[in-house]
Design an enzyme around this catalytic site. Structure first.
Site, PDB file in Angstrom:
ATOM      1  CG  ASP A  16      -2.027  -1.005   1.139  1.00  0.00           C
ATOM      2  OD1 ASP A  16      -2.001  -1.819   0.194  1.00  0.00           O
ATOM      3  OD2 ASP A  16      -2.921  -0.995   2.006  1.00  0.00           O
ATOM      4  CG  LEU A  88       0.009   3.076   4.955  1.00  0.00           C
ATOM      5  CD1 LEU A  88       0.256   3.064   3.458  1.00  0.00           C
ATOM      6  CD2 LEU A  88      -1.479   3.061   5.241  1.00  0.00           C
ATOM      7  CB  SER A 133      -7.399  -5.120   9.525  1.00  0.00           C
ATOM      8  OG  SER A 133      -7.676  -6.400   9.006  1.00  0.00           O
ATOM      9  CD  GLU A 135      -8.005 -11.498   9.702  1.00  0.00           C
ATOM     10  OE1 GLU A 135      -7.790 -12.064  10.776  1.00  0.00           O
ATOM     11  OE2 GLU A 135      -8.506 -12.065   8.722  1.00  0.00           O
ATOM     12  CE1 TYR A 156      -2.238  -7.093  10.718  1.00  0.00           C
ATOM     13  CE2 TYR A 156      -4.495  -7.904  10.524  1.00  0.00           C
ATOM     14  CZ  TYR A 156      -3.495  -7.017  10.136  1.00  0.00           C
ATOM     15  OH  TYR A 156      -3.768  -6.055   9.192  1.00  0.00           O
TER      16      TYR A 156
HETATM   17  P1  NAP Z   1       2.788  -4.877   3.835  1.00  0.00           P
HETATM   18  O1  NAP Z   1       3.015  -4.991   2.376  1.00  0.00           O
HETATM   19  O2  NAP Z   1       3.098  -6.034   4.720  1.00  0.00           O
HETATM   20  O3  NAP Z   1       3.643  -3.619   4.330  1.00  0.00           O
HETATM   21  C1  NAP Z   1       3.853  -3.361   5.699  1.00  0.00           C
HETATM   22  C2  NAP Z   1       4.988  -2.358   5.838  1.00  0.00           C
HETATM   23  O4  NAP Z   1       5.208  -2.148   7.241  1.00  0.00           O
HETATM   24  C3  NAP Z   1       6.328  -2.830   5.248  1.00  0.00           C
HETATM   25  O5  NAP Z   1       6.876  -1.784   4.480  1.00  0.00           O
HETATM   26  C4  NAP Z   1       7.190  -3.088   6.484  1.00  0.00           C
HETATM   27  O6  NAP Z   1       8.547  -2.776   6.320  1.00  0.00           O
HETATM   28  C5  NAP Z   1       6.601  -2.092   7.477  1.00  0.00           C
HETATM   29  N1  NAP Z   1       6.921  -2.475   8.852  1.00  0.00           N
HETATM   30  C6  NAP Z   1       6.761  -3.687   9.444  1.00  0.00           C
HETATM   31  N2  NAP Z   1       7.217  -3.657  10.707  1.00  0.00           N
HETATM   32  C7  NAP Z   1       7.675  -2.398  10.926  1.00  0.00           C
HETATM   33  C8  NAP Z   1       8.300  -1.764  12.026  1.00  0.00           C
HETATM   34  N3  NAP Z   1       8.525  -2.395  13.167  1.00  0.00           N
HETATM   35  N4  NAP Z   1       8.650  -0.454  11.890  1.00  0.00           N
HETATM   36  C9  NAP Z   1       8.446   0.209  10.720  1.00  0.00           C
HETATM   37  N5  NAP Z   1       7.860  -0.354   9.638  1.00  0.00           N
HETATM   38  C10 NAP Z   1       7.485  -1.646   9.740  1.00  0.00           C
HETATM   39  O7  NAP Z   1       1.293  -4.442   4.143  1.00  0.00           O
HETATM   40  P2  NAP Z   1       0.184  -3.784   3.174  1.00  0.00           P
HETATM   41  O8  NAP Z   1      -0.561  -4.873   2.515  1.00  0.00           O
HETATM   42  O9  NAP Z   1       0.812  -2.719   2.383  1.00  0.00           O
HETATM   43  O10 NAP Z   1      -0.815  -3.163   4.250  1.00  0.00           O
HETATM   44  C11 NAP Z   1      -0.624  -1.836   4.752  1.00  0.00           C
HETATM   45  C12 NAP Z   1      -1.336  -1.708   6.094  1.00  0.00           C
HETATM   46  O11 NAP Z   1      -2.720  -1.965   5.930  1.00  0.00           O
HETATM   47  C13 NAP Z   1      -0.863  -2.666   7.175  1.00  0.00           C
HETATM   48  O12 NAP Z   1      -0.926  -1.979   8.409  1.00  0.00           O
HETATM   49  C14 NAP Z   1      -1.878  -3.789   7.142  1.00  0.00           C
HETATM   50  O13 NAP Z   1      -1.958  -4.416   8.418  1.00  0.00           O
HETATM   51  C15 NAP Z   1      -3.129  -3.006   6.813  1.00  0.00           C
HETATM   52  N6  NAP Z   1      -4.150  -3.746   6.063  1.00  0.00           N
HETATM   53  C16 NAP Z   1      -3.826  -4.373   4.906  1.00  0.00           C
HETATM   54  C17 NAP Z   1      -4.812  -5.021   4.188  1.00  0.00           C
HETATM   55  C18 NAP Z   1      -4.513  -5.722   2.899  1.00  0.00           C
HETATM   56  O14 NAP Z   1      -5.338  -6.518   2.457  1.00  0.00           O
HETATM   57  N7  NAP Z   1      -3.396  -5.441   2.251  1.00  0.00           N
HETATM   58  C19 NAP Z   1      -6.145  -5.006   4.640  1.00  0.00           C
HETATM   59  C20 NAP Z   1      -6.435  -4.340   5.831  1.00  0.00           C
HETATM   60  C21 NAP Z   1      -5.427  -3.696   6.524  1.00  0.00           C
HETATM   61  P3  NAP Z   1       9.533  -3.651   5.389  1.00  0.00           P
HETATM   62  O15 NAP Z   1       9.284  -3.130   4.007  1.00  0.00           O
HETATM   63  O16 NAP Z   1      10.868  -3.319   5.922  1.00  0.00           O
HETATM   64  O17 NAP Z   1       9.129  -5.076   5.580  1.00  0.00           O
HETATM   65  N1  GDD Z   2      -1.225 -16.707   3.591  1.00  0.00           N
HETATM   66  C1  GDD Z   2      -1.803 -17.880   3.287  1.00  0.00           C
HETATM   67  N2  GDD Z   2      -1.018 -18.890   2.800  1.00  0.00           N
HETATM   68  N3  GDD Z   2      -3.128 -18.014   3.454  1.00  0.00           N
HETATM   69  C2  GDD Z   2      -3.691 -19.202   3.089  1.00  0.00           C
HETATM   70  C3  GDD Z   2      -2.943 -20.258   2.574  1.00  0.00           C
HETATM   71  C4  GDD Z   2      -1.538 -20.102   2.430  1.00  0.00           C
HETATM   72  O1  GDD Z   2      -0.817 -20.996   2.001  1.00  0.00           O
HETATM   73  N4  GDD Z   2      -3.788 -21.272   2.294  1.00  0.00           N
HETATM   74  C5  GDD Z   2      -5.016 -20.874   2.629  1.00  0.00           C
HETATM   75  N5  GDD Z   2      -4.959 -19.614   3.126  1.00  0.00           N
HETATM   76  C6  GDD Z   2      -6.107 -18.845   3.649  1.00  0.00           C
HETATM   77  C7  GDD Z   2      -5.896 -18.276   5.042  1.00  0.00           C
HETATM   78  O2  GDD Z   2      -6.112 -19.278   6.031  1.00  0.00           O
HETATM   79  C8  GDD Z   2      -6.929 -17.169   5.056  1.00  0.00           C
HETATM   80  O3  GDD Z   2      -8.189 -17.677   5.436  1.00  0.00           O
HETATM   81  C9  GDD Z   2      -7.009 -16.717   3.598  1.00  0.00           C
HETATM   82  O4  GDD Z   2      -6.314 -17.714   2.836  1.00  0.00           O
HETATM   83  C10 GDD Z   2      -6.363 -15.366   3.331  1.00  0.00           C
HETATM   84  O5  GDD Z   2      -5.064 -15.371   3.895  1.00  0.00           O
HETATM   85  P1  GDD Z   2      -4.032 -14.179   3.625  1.00  0.00           P
HETATM   86  O6  GDD Z   2      -3.870 -13.959   2.174  1.00  0.00           O
HETATM   87  O7  GDD Z   2      -2.820 -14.465   4.427  1.00  0.00           O
HETATM   88  O8  GDD Z   2      -4.798 -12.888   4.169  1.00  0.00           O
HETATM   89  P2  GDD Z   2      -5.590 -12.615   5.543  1.00  0.00           P
HETATM   90  O9  GDD Z   2      -7.045 -12.541   5.192  1.00  0.00           O
HETATM   91  O10 GDD Z   2      -5.185 -13.554   6.594  1.00  0.00           O
HETATM   92  O11 GDD Z   2      -5.041 -11.183   5.962  1.00  0.00           O
HETATM   93  C11 GDD Z   2      -4.896 -10.141   4.999  1.00  0.00           C
HETATM   94  O12 GDD Z   2      -6.073  -9.372   4.950  1.00  0.00           O
HETATM   95  C12 GDD Z   2      -6.406  -8.665   6.166  1.00  0.00           C
HETATM   96  C13 GDD Z   2      -7.707  -7.908   5.913  1.00  0.00           C
HETATM   97  O13 GDD Z   2      -8.803  -8.768   6.015  1.00  0.00           O
HETATM   98  C14 GDD Z   2      -3.678  -9.305   5.439  1.00  0.00           C
HETATM   99  O14 GDD Z   2      -3.373  -8.378   4.411  1.00  0.00           O
HETATM  100  C15 GDD Z   2      -3.952  -8.521   6.709  1.00  0.00           C
HETATM  101  O15 GDD Z   2      -2.882  -7.612   6.955  1.00  0.00           O
HETATM  102  C16 GDD Z   2      -5.258  -7.720   6.515  1.00  0.00           C
HETATM  103  O16 GDD Z   2      -5.566  -6.985   7.654  1.00  0.00           O
END
Ligand code: NAP
Ligand code: GDD
Length: 351
Positions: A16, A88, A133, A135, A156
């Site tokens: 993001d 983020l 999130s 979650e 988380y």
């Molecule tokens: P991401 O790709 O995992 O990026 C997370 C970033 O946080 C990375 O750049 C990481 O640094 C940095 N970070 C981790 N630990 C840190 C620390 N101790 N101090 C400073 N920076 C740190 O996540 P994303 O998918 O872009 O998501 C962005 C945010 O939205 C997160 O807070 C996530 O929980 C939330 N979110 C994501 C989703 C989704 O579906 N993507 C949905 C709901 C909420 P490095 O680059 O060094 O690893």
């Molecule tokens: N990662 C992963 N790896 N997930 C798997 C796998 C696997 O091999 N096999 C099945 N899954 C299932 C997980 O059990 C989960 O139910 C679903 O796939 C999605 O898993 P993830 O892609 O890891 O995402 P998430 O839903 O647990 O979490 C993501 O979305 C959240 C928002 O709802 C993350 O981006 C979180 O940071 C974010 O908050």
């Protein structure tokens, strides 16, 4: 240059963060990003945007810091004096949070508090965005909206509930412009390789390229509301441009199982039945699972004018086209066509 807006992004090198940087630069912002120290560069997602800070006119600056280190956070906020902070940064992997609960809570929950305290102490009129999130809902009462009670099912999710609550508290107690985006899963070619959609599209490309024979996954029955990350970044920006701070659910409103995503992806890639390639490895099961997530974004539609354009089927095509390119394969091409048609004024680089 005094009128130029300054944004500070934690997690700038993440999925993001990289898209948000592109959006803010396209809007004329000066962007400051916090990166963690590492012995190798982990900034691949923003390398195409980075310029040597010695070059005149550079508007992207990367600064070392860590969410677990209050002093670095306070120093950066007081020195940069940003107009907006997009928070983020997080340990964002749900399953990993069961392996490292203390680190996850320290980074995600206390990290959020550290930023809010730094804003409060600075007395600067900084707008704060918190990446909350879906979650937090734990999959109860689908579809969920801003009034649905939380039922976190992982360290988380617990850390994000704290982040959400403390953001609201600082808004109410101290009058800080602090807003929560309750985002559902959003994916893209820049998604981390260990999240399930990317693991699948990357796995398919590797099988096609002859590098792997099998793809090992966990629970295929879980359902998620999967959207396309750049669209969610537009919502994030819009949340901080509102006249008043508020909290918003951002989702497509459609849910699909991991199995459903697999079927679409393998079919699109021309590999046929996914069952020939996929094996279940219980290692990927979680101690407690969120079975279904579906979001209701009616409030975002009404107040932000936001609605998603990409569904999970189109998302799979966009991600597979990108992963095919990455592995030197010719992509089927429908994903690229969808991007051209639905986003004629794209502000991000297509991977
Ligand atoms: P991401 O790709 O995992 O990026 C997370 C970033 O946080 C990375 O750049 C990481 O640094 C940095 N970070 C981790 N630990 C840190 C620390 N101790 N101090 C400073 N920076 C740190 O996540 P994303 O998918 O872009 O998501 C962005 C945010 O939205 C997160 O807070 C996530 O929980 C939330 N979110 C994501 C989703 C989704 O579906 N993507 C949905 C709901 C909420 P490095 O680059 O060094 O690893
Ligand atoms: N990662 C992963 N790896 N997930 C798997 C796998 C696997 O091999 N096999 C099945 N899954 C299932 C997980 O059990 C989960 O139910 C679903 O796939 C999605 O898993 P993830 O892609 O890891 O995402 P998430 O839903 O647990 O979490 C993501 O979305 C959240 C928002 O709802 C993350 O981006 C979180 O940071 C974010 O908050």
């Amino acid at each position: 240059m005094d009128n130029v807006k300054k944004a500070l992004i934690t997690g700038i090198a993440g999925q993001d963060g990289s898209y948000l940087t592109e959006l803010l630069l396209s809007k004329g912002y000066e962007v400051y990003g916090i990166i963690r120290w590492d012995s190798i560069f982990t900034t691949q997602r923003i390398d195409h945007l980075y310029q040597d800070p010695h070059i005149k006119g550079t508007r992207l600056f990367l600064k070392h810091g860590d969410l677990t280190d209050s002093a670095s956070i306070i120093k950066l906020i007081t020195e940069i004096k940003p107009d907006e902070i997009y928070h983020l940064g997080a340990q964002s992997h749900v399953r990993v949070s069961f392996e490292m609960p203390e680190y996850t809570v320290n980074t995600n929950a206390l990290g959020t508090l550290r930023i809010l305290e730094a804003i409060r102490i600075s007395k600067l009129p900084i707008k704060f965005y918190m990446a909350a999130s879906s979650e937090m809902f734990g999959g109860i009462n689908s579809p969920q909206n801003e009034n649905t009670p939380f039922c976190p099912k992982s360290p988380y999710a617990c850390s994000k509930v704290f982040g959400y609550d403390i953001t609201k508290l600082y808004r109410e107690a101290y009058g800080i412009f602090a807003a929560n985006g309750i985002f559902y899963n959003h994916e893209s070619p820049r998604r981390g390789d260990t999240f399930v959609t990317k693991k699948i599209t990357r796995g398919i490309a590797r099988i096609k390229a002859g590098l792997d024979k099998k793809l090992y996954l966990g629970n295929l029955d879980a359902k998620r509301d999967w959207g396309f990350a750049p669209e969610y970044i537009e919502a994030m920006y819009s949340i901080l441009q509102q006249p008043k701070p508020d909290d918003f659910v951002i989702a497509t409103g459609e849910s699909c199982s991991v199995k459903g995503f697999l079927e679409k992806a393998f079919d699109y890639a021309g590999l046929g039945d996914y069952q020939q390639y996929v094996e279940i490895d219980p290692y990927y099961y979680r101690p407690s699972e969120v079975n279904v997530l579906i979001g209701d974004s009616s409030k975002a539609k009404e107040k932000l004018g936001w609605k998603s354009k990409i569904n999970f089927n189109e998302l799979a095509k966009i991600m597979i086209d990108a992963d095919f390119r990455k592995y030197g394969l010719t992509p089927p091409g429908e994903g690229d066509g969808i991007l051209k048609e639905k986003f004629p004024n794209r502000w991000w680089k297509v991977d």
